[in-house]
Design an enzyme around this catalytic site. Structure first.
Site, short mmCIF file in Angstrom:
data_model
loop_
_atom_site.label_atom_id
_atom_site.label_comp_id
_atom_site.label_asym_id
_atom_site.label_seq_id
_atom_site.Cartn_x
_atom_site.Cartn_y
_atom_site.Cartn_z
N LYS A 199 0.82 -1.13 0.00
CA LYS A 199 -0.08 0.09 0.06
C LYS A 199 0.96 1.10 -0.04
O LYS A 199 2.10 1.28 0.06
CB LYS A 199 -0.82 -0.24 1.32
CG LYS A 199 -1.85 -1.31 1.19
CD LYS A 199 -2.85 -1.17 2.61
CE LYS A 199 -3.84 -2.39 2.63
NZ LYS A 199 -4.51 -2.44 3.62
N TYR A 235 -12.45 -2.59 -3.00
CA TYR A 235 -12.99 -2.44 -1.52
C TYR A 235 -14.47 -2.57 -1.70
O TYR A 235 -15.19 -2.06 -0.60
CB TYR A 235 -12.58 -1.56 -0.84
CG TYR A 235 -11.08 -1.71 -0.64
CD1 TYR A 235 -10.55 -2.80 0.11
CD2 TYR A 235 -9.91 -0.83 -0.85
CE1 TYR A 235 -9.28 -3.03 0.80
CE2 TYR A 235 -8.77 -1.17 -0.53
CZ TYR A 235 -8.38 -2.24 0.30
OH TYR A 235 -7.01 -2.49 0.64
N PHE A 255 -15.27 3.27 7.64
CA PHE A 255 -13.83 3.44 7.36
C PHE A 255 -13.49 3.49 6.02
O PHE A 255 -12.63 3.80 5.38
CB PHE A 255 -12.98 2.40 8.04
CG PHE A 255 -13.08 1.17 7.71
CD1 PHE A 255 -12.61 0.53 6.37
CD2 PHE A 255 -13.87 0.24 8.67
CE1 PHE A 255 -12.75 -0.85 6.14
CE2 PHE A 255 -13.97 -1.13 8.26
CZ PHE A 255 -13.39 -1.80 7.15
N ARG A 301 -1.45 -14.80 3.90
CA ARG A 301 -2.42 -14.11 5.03
C ARG A 301 -1.32 -14.21 6.62
O ARG A 301 -1.29 -13.37 7.00
CB ARG A 301 -3.54 -14.53 5.25
CG ARG A 301 -4.49 -14.34 4.03
CD ARG A 301 -5.18 -13.02 3.77
NE ARG A 301 -6.32 -12.65 4.93
CZ ARG A 301 -6.90 -11.83 5.05
NH1 ARG A 301 -6.69 -10.65 4.11
NH2 ARG A 301 -7.64 -11.43 5.77
N THR A 350 -5.19 -7.94 10.56
CA THR A 350 -5.64 -6.45 10.09
C THR A 350 -5.20 -5.45 10.88
O THR A 350 -4.69 -4.46 10.33
CB THR A 350 -7.27 -6.66 9.78
OG1 THR A 350 -7.55 -7.68 8.94
CG2 THR A 350 -7.72 -5.22 9.26
N ARG A 361 2.83 -6.94 9.08
CA ARG A 361 2.08 -5.97 9.68
C ARG A 361 2.67 -5.94 11.38
O ARG A 361 2.70 -4.80 11.83
CB ARG A 361 0.61 -6.36 9.82
CG ARG A 361 0.12 -5.56 8.79
CD ARG A 361 -1.41 -6.30 8.26
NE ARG A 361 -2.24 -5.77 7.15
CZ ARG A 361 -3.25 -6.21 6.63
NH1 ARG A 361 -3.83 -7.26 7.39
NH2 ARG A 361 -3.74 -5.96 5.50
N ASN A 379 -1.70 -0.17 7.41
CA ASN A 379 -1.12 -1.52 7.94
C ASN A 379 -0.42 -1.98 6.53
O ASN A 379 -0.24 -3.28 6.30
CB ASN A 379 -2.33 -2.43 8.24
CG ASN A 379 -3.46 -2.78 7.20
OD1 ASN A 379 -3.18 -1.99 6.04
ND2 ASN A 379 -4.36 -3.28 7.64
N HIS A 420 -1.82 -5.42 1.28
CA HIS A 420 -2.93 -5.86 1.25
C HIS A 420 -2.65 -7.18 0.70
O HIS A 420 -1.78 -7.47 -0.21
CB HIS A 420 -3.92 -5.20 0.08
CG HIS A 420 -4.93 -5.95 -0.41
ND1 HIS A 420 -6.10 -6.09 0.40
CD2 HIS A 420 -5.04 -6.79 -1.60
CE1 HIS A 420 -7.09 -6.94 -0.45
NE2 HIS A 420 -6.42 -7.28 -1.34
P1 IDP Z 1 -7.43 -7.17 5.35
O1 IDP Z 1 -6.74 -6.10 4.82
O2 IDP Z 1 -6.58 -7.87 6.54
O3 IDP Z 1 -8.23 -8.34 4.67
P2 IDP Z 1 -10.32 -6.17 5.80
O4 IDP Z 1 -11.08 -6.15 6.98
O5 IDP Z 1 -10.54 -6.68 4.50
O6 IDP Z 1 -8.70 -6.49 6.44
O7 IDP Z 1 -10.12 -4.56 5.72
C1 IDP Z 1 -9.53 -3.82 4.47
C2 IDP Z 1 -8.74 -2.84 4.60
O8 IDP Z 1 -9.62 -1.86 5.35
C3 IDP Z 1 -7.58 -2.95 6.07
O9 IDP Z 1 -6.47 -3.77 5.71
C4 IDP Z 1 -7.52 -1.80 6.42
O10 IDP Z 1 -6.56 -0.84 5.42
C5 IDP Z 1 -8.76 -1.06 6.46
N1 IDP Z 1 -9.59 -1.17 7.67
C6 IDP Z 1 -10.07 -2.31 8.18
N2 IDP Z 1 -10.79 -1.94 9.34
C7 IDP Z 1 -10.58 -0.71 9.37
C8 IDP Z 1 -10.67 0.44 10.54
O11 IDP Z 1 -11.41 -0.14 11.51
N3 IDP Z 1 -10.11 1.60 10.55
C9 IDP Z 1 -9.39 2.05 9.46
N4 IDP Z 1 -9.14 1.13 8.32
C10 IDP Z 1 -9.66 0.08 8.47
MG MG Z 2 -9.65 -8.15 3.17
#
Ligand code: IDP
Ligand code: MG
Length: 149
Positions: A9, A49, A57, A85, A91, A102, A112, A115
């Site tokens: 990212k 997304y 968010f 993963r 996450t 991460r 983070n 992706h």
């Molecule tokens: P992942 O990236 O581990 O698969 P997901 O739940 O699919 O996690 O969320 C996608 C992305 O959205 C996360 O990697 C993060 O960048 C962002 N994200 C998820 N939850 C939050 C939050 O509570 N606050 C801000 N960003 C979030």
């Molecule tokens: Mg995801």
């Protein structure tokens, strides 16, 4: 063999973690099939997304992912999604194990670093947003006999 879609990212690029992340992916044994340094367009971000559209968010996530250049790649290997993963970690970096990307390099869920698609089906859907078929390479790696029995 399974394919996984990975993106370093904008924060990962800005923080000079491109080489570090690619190195971990390579060293575990995955084969890189495609790689691109580019900016995510708003249209691509909305597709990528879409599943998070209703989340609080979402707008911030679109802003973040389109804010600067990223490195996208398709990698292939045994259990590529599950293992990637694990390499990536939870996450929220607060929950990510030390040793994961991460866990080692991030502090906040909204920054983070990386992706990775969560299922093989989503990996295909996601990499089709960013890559054409003719950008995906097919080749043999010379160490394959030493990675797979
Ligand atoms: P992942 O990236 O581990 O698969 P997901 O739940 O699919 O996690 O969320 C996608 C992305 O959205 C996360 O990697 C993060 O960048 C962002 N994200 C998820 N939850 C939050 C939050 O509570 N606050 C801000 N960003 C979030
Ligand atoms: Mg995801």
């Amino acid at each position: 063999m399974e394919r996984e879609f990975i993106m370093i990212k904008p924060d990962g690029v800005q923080r000079n973690l491109v080489g570090e992340v690619i190195s971990r992916i390579e060293k575990v044994g995955f084969k890189i099939l495609a790689m691109k340094f580019h900016k995510v367009t708003m249209d691509q971000a909305e597709k990528h997304y879409a599943i998070h559209k209703e989340r609080p968010f979402y707008e911030g996530l679109l802003e973040y992912i389109t804010s600067g250049p990223v490195v996208s790649m398709i990698v292939e290997g045994k259990e590529a999604v599950k293992i990637t993963r694990k390499l990536v970690g939870a996450t929220n970096p607060v929950d990510a194990e030390p040793g994961s990307i991460r866990g080692d390099y991030a502090l906040e869920i909204g920054r983070n670093i990386i992706h990775a698609a969560d299922t093989p089906e989503n990996a295909i859907m996601e990499y089709q947003i960013y890559f054409n078929d003719n950008e995906i390479q097919s080749y043999e790696r010379i160490d394959e006999d030493w990675i797979y029995e």
